[in-house]
Design an enzyme around this catalytic site. Structure first.
Site, short mmCIF file in Angstrom:
data_model
loop_
_atom_site.label_atom_id
_atom_site.label_comp_id
_atom_site.label_asym_id
_atom_site.label_seq_id
_atom_site.Cartn_x
_atom_site.Cartn_y
_atom_site.Cartn_z
N SER A 150 -14.29 7.12 -10.21
CA SER A 150 -13.52 6.77 -9.03
C SER A 150 -12.40 7.80 -8.79
O SER A 150 -12.70 8.97 -8.56
CB SER A 150 -12.98 5.33 -9.17
OG SER A 150 -12.57 4.85 -7.92
N LYS A 178 1.37 -10.47 8.54
CA LYS A 178 2.22 -10.12 7.41
C LYS A 178 1.80 -10.81 6.10
O LYS A 178 2.00 -10.27 5.01
CB LYS A 178 3.69 -10.41 7.75
CG LYS A 178 4.68 -9.84 6.77
CD LYS A 178 4.62 -8.33 6.73
CE LYS A 178 5.47 -7.80 5.60
NZ LYS A 178 5.13 -6.46 5.21
#
Length: 198
Positions: free
Chosen positions: A76, A128
């Protein structure tokens, strides 16, 4: 001309780039250092720090040879960093690749209900609290996360394809998140040579 080899170790999860960037800059400016080896022993980590190290390696390559040496695992973000080097060496059994981006969170709704917790949320914008463990993810929020993951994945694929000089469509096929052995990675041109740090 004889010279020293600078070795920079990247161990564990990549959470910060600060130390590695400092070492790269120091070795780049040090006239006694003729080449740099980045020794990677990492399953990956944050895409931001991996990108910062990737860019700093590309910058350093303009002055000095930079080689990547993979240990047991360089996957990765660890592969992202290695791809920037002039060459990559791995062991046949090194675990590498895992080219992809993952975002995950845990839902604690059932636990909260069981113990009688009801969260109170005050927020400044509609999204949010997106990904809050105390409520279900709405379909449009899931799409926002998916779009973000897709965008970061595209950056990853584009960067490693360019650095490894592998056509983008070919790299996109290899970048499905799977892990490759060093031996297989060499066959697929994700790395250059089999061998160890010595």
């Amino acid at each position: 001309a004889k010279g020293n080899i600078g070795v920079i170790e990247i161990n564990g999860v990549i959470l910060s780039s600060k130390k590695t960037l400092r070492h790269l800059k120091a070795f780049r400016e040090d006239k006694s250092i003729k080449a740099i080896v980045i020794r990677i022993e990492s399953p990956g980590g944050g895409i931001g720090p991996s990108q910062e190290i990737y860019r700093e390696i590309l910058k350093t390559r303009q002055k000095k040879k930079v080689l990547a040496s993979m240990g047991a695992i360089a996957a990765s973000g660890g592969y992202y960093i290695a791809a920037a080097a002039d060459g990559i060496m791995a062991n046949p059994g090194t675990l590498t690749g895992s080219i992809g981006v993952i975002m995950e969170y845990a839902s604690l709704i059932r636990i909260a209900e069981k113990i009688g917790i009801s969260p109170v949320i005050v927020k400044s914008g509609e999204y949010k609290d997106m990904g809050s463990p105390f409520r279900e993810l709405r379909p449009e929020e899931k799409q926002i996360f998916q779009d973000l993951v897709d965008e970061l994945h595209a950056q990853f694929v584009s960067d490693v394809a360019r650095a490894r000089q592998i056509p983008q469509p070919t790299m996109a096929l290899l970048a499905d998140g799977r892990v490759y052995s060093g031996q297989n990675a060499q066959r697929l041109k994700l790395i250059d040579r089999l061998g160890n740090l010595e």
